[in-house]
Design an enzyme around this catalytic site. Structure first.
Site, PDB file in Angstrom:
ATOM      1  N   ARG A   1     -17.901  -1.785  64.503  1.00  0.00           N
ATOM      2  CA  ARG A   1     -16.913  -1.951  65.589  1.00  0.00           C
ATOM      3  C   ARG A   1     -17.219  -1.013  66.762  1.00  0.00           C
ATOM      4  O   ARG A   1     -16.892  -1.310  67.903  1.00  0.00           O
ATOM      5  CB  ARG A   1     -15.491  -1.725  65.066  1.00  0.00           C
ATOM      6  CG  ARG A   1     -15.177  -0.307  64.662  1.00  0.00           C
ATOM      7  CD  ARG A   1     -13.765  -0.199  64.061  1.00  0.00           C
ATOM      8  NE  ARG A   1     -13.358   1.179  63.842  1.00  0.00           N
ATOM      9  CZ  ARG A   1     -13.725   1.909  62.793  1.00  0.00           C
ATOM     10  NH1 ARG A   1     -14.529   1.393  61.880  1.00  0.00           N
ATOM     11  NH2 ARG A   1     -13.291   3.147  62.649  1.00  0.00           N
ATOM     12  N   HIS A   2     -17.875   0.100  66.476  1.00  0.00           N
ATOM     13  CA  HIS A   2     -18.202   1.040  67.551  1.00  0.00           C
ATOM     14  C   HIS A   2     -19.309   0.489  68.450  1.00  0.00           C
ATOM     15  O   HIS A   2     -19.352   0.783  69.637  1.00  0.00           O
ATOM     16  CB  HIS A   2     -18.591   2.394  66.959  1.00  0.00           C
ATOM     17  CG  HIS A   2     -17.502   2.961  66.106  1.00  0.00           C
ATOM     18  ND1 HIS A   2     -16.290   3.356  66.622  1.00  0.00           N
ATOM     19  CD2 HIS A   2     -17.409   3.124  64.756  1.00  0.00           C
ATOM     20  CE1 HIS A   2     -15.504   3.771  65.645  1.00  0.00           C
ATOM     21  NE2 HIS A   2     -16.157   3.637  64.499  1.00  0.00           N
TER      22      HIS A   2
ATOM     23  N   ASP B   1     -29.202  23.688  85.054  1.00  0.00           N
ATOM     24  CA  ASP B   1     -29.246  24.366  86.350  1.00  0.00           C
ATOM     25  C   ASP B   1     -29.245  25.870  86.079  1.00  0.00           C
ATOM     26  O   ASP B   1     -29.372  26.296  84.921  1.00  0.00           O
ATOM     27  CB  ASP B   1     -28.077  23.907  87.251  1.00  0.00           C
ATOM     28  CG  ASP B   1     -26.726  24.458  86.799  1.00  0.00           C
ATOM     29  OD1 ASP B   1     -26.639  25.013  85.681  1.00  0.00           O
ATOM     30  OD2 ASP B   1     -25.745  24.319  87.558  1.00  0.00           O
ATOM     31  N   HIS B   2     -29.089  26.665  87.142  1.00  0.00           N
ATOM     32  CA  HIS B   2     -29.080  28.127  86.958  1.00  0.00           C
ATOM     33  C   HIS B   2     -27.916  28.584  86.089  1.00  0.00           C
ATOM     34  O   HIS B   2     -28.043  29.539  85.328  1.00  0.00           O
ATOM     35  CB  HIS B   2     -29.015  28.824  88.323  1.00  0.00           C
ATOM     36  CG  HIS B   2     -27.816  28.431  89.137  1.00  0.00           C
ATOM     37  ND1 HIS B   2     -27.693  27.177  89.702  1.00  0.00           N
ATOM     38  CD2 HIS B   2     -26.666  29.093  89.446  1.00  0.00           C
ATOM     39  CE1 HIS B   2     -26.544  27.102  90.345  1.00  0.00           C
ATOM     40  NE2 HIS B   2     -25.896  28.246  90.195  1.00  0.00           N
TER      41      HIS B   2
ATOM     42  N   HIS C   1     -19.452   7.539  66.928  1.00  0.00           N
ATOM     43  CA  HIS C   1     -18.630   6.499  67.544  1.00  0.00           C
ATOM     44  C   HIS C   1     -19.108   6.080  68.932  1.00  0.00           C
ATOM     45  O   HIS C   1     -18.895   4.941  69.337  1.00  0.00           O
ATOM     46  CB  HIS C   1     -17.175   6.979  67.650  1.00  0.00           C
ATOM     47  CG  HIS C   1     -16.461   6.964  66.325  1.00  0.00           C
ATOM     48  ND1 HIS C   1     -15.101   7.143  66.189  1.00  0.00           N
ATOM     49  CD2 HIS C   1     -16.941   6.796  65.066  1.00  0.00           C
ATOM     50  CE1 HIS C   1     -14.761   7.089  64.903  1.00  0.00           C
ATOM     51  NE2 HIS C   1     -15.863   6.884  64.199  1.00  0.00           N
ATOM     52  N   ASN C   2     -19.706   7.011  69.682  1.00  0.00           N
ATOM     53  CA  ASN C   2     -20.057   6.712  71.079  1.00  0.00           C
ATOM     54  C   ASN C   2     -21.550   6.538  71.299  1.00  0.00           C
ATOM     55  O   ASN C   2     -21.970   6.209  72.409  1.00  0.00           O
ATOM     56  CB  ASN C   2     -19.540   7.822  72.010  1.00  0.00           C
ATOM     57  CG  ASN C   2     -18.090   8.177  71.753  1.00  0.00           C
ATOM     58  OD1 ASN C   2     -17.771   9.318  71.443  1.00  0.00           O
ATOM     59  ND2 ASN C   2     -17.202   7.213  71.852  1.00  0.00           N
TER      60      ASN C   2
ATOM     61  N   ARG D   1     -17.814  -1.649  71.094  1.00  0.00           N
ATOM     62  CA  ARG D   1     -17.208  -0.846  72.175  1.00  0.00           C
ATOM     63  C   ARG D   1     -18.273  -0.215  73.071  1.00  0.00           C
ATOM     64  O   ARG D   1     -18.114  -0.173  74.301  1.00  0.00           O
ATOM     65  CB  ARG D   1     -16.297   0.221  71.577  1.00  0.00           C
ATOM     66  CG  ARG D   1     -15.084  -0.389  70.893  1.00  0.00           C
ATOM     67  CD  ARG D   1     -14.387   0.577  69.994  1.00  0.00           C
ATOM     68  NE  ARG D   1     -13.278  -0.076  69.303  1.00  0.00           N
ATOM     69  CZ  ARG D   1     -12.744   0.367  68.164  1.00  0.00           C
ATOM     70  NH1 ARG D   1     -13.215   1.464  67.591  1.00  0.00           N
ATOM     71  NH2 ARG D   1     -11.755  -0.284  67.602  1.00  0.00           N
TER      72      ARG D   1
ATOM     73  N   CYS E   1     -25.116  23.302  82.015  1.00  0.00           N
ATOM     74  CA  CYS E   1     -24.758  23.947  83.281  1.00  0.00           C
ATOM     75  C   CYS E   1     -23.682  24.982  82.966  1.00  0.00           C
ATOM     76  O   CYS E   1     -23.487  25.332  81.798  1.00  0.00           O
ATOM     77  CB  CYS E   1     -24.342  22.933  84.351  1.00  0.00           C
ATOM     78  SG  CYS E   1     -22.784  22.081  84.096  1.00  0.00           S
ATOM     79  N   GLY E   2     -23.003  25.496  83.967  1.00  0.00           N
ATOM     80  CA  GLY E   2     -22.015  26.540  83.708  1.00  0.00           C
ATOM     81  C   GLY E   2     -20.913  26.063  82.780  1.00  0.00           C
ATOM     82  O   GLY E   2     -20.555  26.738  81.818  1.00  0.00           O
ATOM     83  N   THR E   3     -20.384  24.891  83.094  1.00  0.00           N
ATOM     84  CA  THR E   3     -19.304  24.328  82.282  1.00  0.00           C
ATOM     85  C   THR E   3     -19.751  23.161  81.412  1.00  0.00           C
ATOM     86  O   THR E   3     -19.022  22.753  80.504  1.00  0.00           O
ATOM     87  CB  THR E   3     -18.183  23.784  83.186  1.00  0.00           C
ATOM     88  OG1 THR E   3     -18.769  22.799  84.062  1.00  0.00           O
ATOM     89  CG2 THR E   3     -17.542  24.892  84.008  1.00  0.00           C
ATOM     90  N   GLY E   4     -20.873  22.570  81.726  1.00  0.00           N
ATOM     91  CA  GLY E   4     -21.305  21.326  81.081  1.00  0.00           C
ATOM     92  C   GLY E   4     -20.690  20.095  81.730  1.00  0.00           C
ATOM     93  O   GLY E   4     -21.013  18.965  81.364  1.00  0.00           O
ATOM     94  N   ILE E   5     -19.814  20.337  82.701  1.00  0.00           N
ATOM     95  CA  ILE E   5     -19.075  19.210  83.304  1.00  0.00           C
ATOM     96  C   ILE E   5     -19.880  18.537  84.412  1.00  0.00           C
ATOM     97  O   ILE E   5     -20.104  17.324  84.392  1.00  0.00           O
ATOM     98  CB  ILE E   5     -17.707  19.687  83.841  1.00  0.00           C
ATOM     99  CG1 ILE E   5     -16.814  20.160  82.682  1.00  0.00           C
ATOM    100  CG2 ILE E   5     -17.013  18.540  84.585  1.00  0.00           C
ATOM    101  CD1 ILE E   5     -15.522  20.839  83.139  1.00  0.00           C
ATOM    102  N   GLY E   6     -20.324  19.321  85.389  1.00  0.00           N
ATOM    103  CA  GLY E   6     -21.010  18.723  86.541  1.00  0.00           C
ATOM    104  C   GLY E   6     -22.261  17.980  86.145  1.00  0.00           C
ATOM    105  O   GLY E   6     -22.513  16.846  86.593  1.00  0.00           O
TER     106      GLY E   6
HETATM  107  C1  RB5 Z   1     -22.941  26.451  89.235  1.00  0.00           C
HETATM  108  O1  RB5 Z   1     -22.323  27.550  89.804  1.00  0.00           O
HETATM  109  C2  RB5 Z   1     -21.915  25.605  88.482  1.00  0.00           C
HETATM  110  O2  RB5 Z   1     -21.064  24.998  89.390  1.00  0.00           O
HETATM  111  C3  RB5 Z   1     -22.600  24.582  87.611  1.00  0.00           C
HETATM  112  O3  RB5 Z   1     -23.446  25.226  86.714  1.00  0.00           O
HETATM  113  C4  RB5 Z   1     -21.683  23.726  86.762  1.00  0.00           C
HETATM  114  O4  RB5 Z   1     -20.777  24.503  86.035  1.00  0.00           O
HETATM  115  C5  RB5 Z   1     -21.032  22.600  87.444  1.00  0.00           C
HETATM  116  O5  RB5 Z   1     -20.294  21.817  86.839  1.00  0.00           O
END
Ligand code: RB5
Length: 157
Positions: A144-145, A20-21, A110-111, A148, A77-82
């Site tokens: 074994r992996h 994303d941006h 492993h994954n 899983r 993304c910004g955090t890689g989380i979303g």
């Molecule tokens: C965008 O502002 C931000 O929320 C997105 O890049 C990401 O970090 C979400 O997890």
């Protein structure tokens, strides 16, 4: 067994990259790194720094990995989380957020992670490139992996 597989220039690995941006600049850095190493990839966008919605980008890239169009993906993304949470909603996707090379190695060993996610606002480009190198060059240990990972595959049926 630890399996250091080569990549780029001949092993036929098909790679998709997207962001994303919030991950756009790091995506461009990673693309330059891949090009320098002779590793081919397809860029699913975003293609500008304009604001966009990471779930849509994640879905498009993750579906293309899940259906075999690509072997692996890199999503930023910004955090890689979303973008990772969204990608993991797609059946067959095992997306791993990595902020260090040890995690990248074991996400593969492993994954059998098929998507790497990175956070542009969290790590610098040098570390990101090292993580990408380990992720793309490390094989799955199996054994074994594999049992899983097969259990994971049953969870979202
Ligand atoms: C965008 O502002 C931000 O929320 C997105 O890049 C990401 O970090 C979400 O997890």
């Amino acid at each position: 067994m630890y399996n250091k597989q080569g990549y780029g220039g001949g092993d036929g690995m098909k790679l998709v990259i997207a962001s994303d941006h919030g991950g756009f600049r790091l995506k461009e850095e990673v693309k330059a790194h891949l090009t320098e190493k002779g590793i081919e990839f397809t860029d699913y966008g975003t293609h500008t720094p304009e604001r966009c919605d990471y779930p849509l980008i994640a879905e498009k890239a993750a579906r293309a990995v899940a259906d075999g169009t690509f072997d692996k993906g890199i999503l930023v993304c910004g955090t890689g989380i979303g973008i990772g949470i969204a990608a993991n909603k797609i059946h067959g996707i095992r997306a791993a957020l990595c902020g260090d090379t040890y995690s990248a190695e074991f996400a593969r060993r492993h994954n059998d992670a098929n998507i790497l996610t990175l956070g542009e606002r969290v790590i610098g480009p040098g570390l990101a490139k090292a993580i990408v190198d380990v992720f793309l060059s490390t094989g799955f240990d199996g054994g074994r992996h594999e049992i899983r990972v097969n259990m994971i595959k049953e969870l979202d049926k």
